[in-house]
Design a protein around this motif. Structure first.
Motif, short mmCIF file in Angstrom:
data_model
loop_
_atom_site.label_atom_id
_atom_site.label_comp_id
_atom_site.label_asym_id
_atom_site.label_seq_id
_atom_site.Cartn_x
_atom_site.Cartn_y
_atom_site.Cartn_z
N GLY A 135 0.81 -1.22 0.00
CA GLY A 135 0.00 0.00 0.00
C GLY A 135 0.84 1.26 0.00
O GLY A 135 0.54 2.23 -0.71
N ARG A 136 1.90 1.29 0.77
CA ARG A 136 2.77 2.47 0.84
C ARG A 136 3.41 2.76 -0.52
O ARG A 136 3.53 3.92 -0.92
CB ARG A 136 3.85 2.26 1.89
N LEU A 137 3.83 1.72 -1.20
CA LEU A 137 4.45 1.92 -2.51
C LEU A 137 3.44 2.44 -3.53
O LEU A 137 3.76 3.28 -4.38
CB LEU A 137 5.09 0.62 -3.00
N ILE A 138 2.21 1.96 -3.44
CA ILE A 138 1.17 2.42 -4.36
C ILE A 138 0.84 3.89 -4.10
O ILE A 138 0.65 4.67 -5.05
CB ILE A 138 -0.07 1.52 -4.26
N VAL A 139 0.77 4.27 -2.83
CA VAL A 139 0.54 5.68 -2.51
C VAL A 139 1.65 6.55 -3.10
O VAL A 139 1.39 7.59 -3.72
CB VAL A 139 0.44 5.88 -0.98
N GLN A 140 2.89 6.15 -2.92
CA GLN A 140 4.02 6.91 -3.47
C GLN A 140 3.92 7.03 -4.99
O GLN A 140 4.13 8.11 -5.55
CB GLN A 140 5.35 6.23 -3.12
N TYR A 141 3.64 5.93 -5.64
CA TYR A 141 3.57 5.92 -7.10
C TYR A 141 2.46 6.84 -7.60
O TYR A 141 2.65 7.65 -8.52
CB TYR A 141 3.33 4.50 -7.60
#
Length: 323
Positions: free
Chosen positions: A155-161
């Motif tokens: 989830g954190r990586l998707i938010v960043q992207y």
């Protein structure tokens, strides 16, 4: 060497820290002195002995879990260039698993790294999976994106992207600490989905704009509430089921409102293996700063505590064991 061994399926405390023989690299293999080992949620299910659904076949016991390994090559097998010795590498295919001080892997599966061990081991599986989900979701700068389980590793990586694209991003997570972590990632709105009325809060804050892309990592009632925020023509993408509760959108609603529903987990399992390409992409995104994983570490000897924390959703980011 020391390793964490499962002798009997069951609760987390069945994971035992003990001495086992050192593995030796075979032809075409390298041995890695493990500096960081990733822990995956599916491993907690396998450890319990549960079967069915998307759970992989259970291993023969005794077993050492954890294919995600980062460390330094200390030995090579027959046919492998000795120049690999001393190089820092990461692999998703450690054998025995990375819950150990030493692991072996086919040299064709390892990637040289310059980043830290913990970040690299987080990206080689979690980063790969996030990129695969993002390719399914096809986000654009015009999207209003809602990510549930937004404080988790994926989830954190998707938010960043999504923020990097310029999309408007809403991250939903459980508890004040996780909400703060999502806010720190740059989400336009971070909400606590353990609080009553959280979906209404999102709708109010969006000021009439509907969610166009929902990437759901939690399932159950929280997924149902998030689904209600999707506008006509929106995309609902299943990327996980942290609650272990099912949610299936009503087919008539989906058809009437022109929604697209994709179970990305099942889709990735059914497609040909493209992992090597994604591994290169994930490690490149780490190296250039496009994506930065969050890591929560536990000593190798406390693998049981790591499993218990992961199962009870008390972790933030990728769980990593440190020998």
């Amino acid at each position: 060497m020391h390793a964490v061994v499962l002798h009997t399926f069951g609760p987390a405390e069945n994971l035992r820290y003990e001495s086992v023989p050192d593995p030796e690299p075979g032809p075409g293999q390298v041995r890695i002195a493990v500096k960081a080992a990733g822990v995956h949620l599916i491993e907690t299910t396998m450890r319990s002995g549960a079967t069915g659904g998307m759970t992989p076949p259970l291993p023969e016991l005794p077993a050492i879990f954890g294919g995600e390994v980062a460390g330094r090559v200390d030995q090579v097998g027959p046919g492998v260039d000795p120049s690999w010795i001393g190089r820092d590498v990461v692999t998703a295919y450690g054998r025995p698993g990375g819950y150990a001080e030493l692991a072996v892997a086919d040299v064709t599966s390892v990637h040289p790294i310059k980043a830290g061990y913990e970040a690299a081991v987080a990206m080689v599986v979690t980063g790969v999976t996030a990129l695969q989900f993002l390719d399914v979701a096809k986000l654009t700068p015009d999207d209003v994106v809602l990510v549930t389980s937004a404080a988790g590793g994926i989830g954190r990586l998707i938010v960043q992207y999504a923020r990097g694209l310029g999309a408007r991003v809403v991250g939903a997570a459980g508890g004040a600490a996780k909400v703060a972590a999502v806010r720190d990632l740059g989400a336009d709105l971070a909400v606590d989905y353990d609080q009553p009325g959280w979906a209404e809060t999102v709708a109010e804050e969006l000021g009439g704009r509907a969610v166009t892309a929902l990437l759901d990592g939690v399932g159950g009632d929280k997924a149902r509430a998030a689904f209600g925020l999707l506008g006509d023509g929106g995309r609902y993408v299943t990327i996980g089921n942290a609650s272990r509760q099912e949610f299936q959108p009503d087919p008539h609603t989906v058809e009437e409102r022109g929604l697209t529903v994709t179970n990305a987990l099942m889709l990735l399992l059914s497609e040909p293996n493209t992992r090597p390409d994604y591994e290169v992409r994930a490690l490149a995104a780490l190296a250039d700063g496009t994506l930065t994983p969050a890591v929560q570490t536990f000593p190798l000897a406390e693998a049981a505590a790591a499993h218990a924390a992961l199962e009870s959703r008390r972790t933030t980011g990728k769980v990593v064991l440190i020998p």
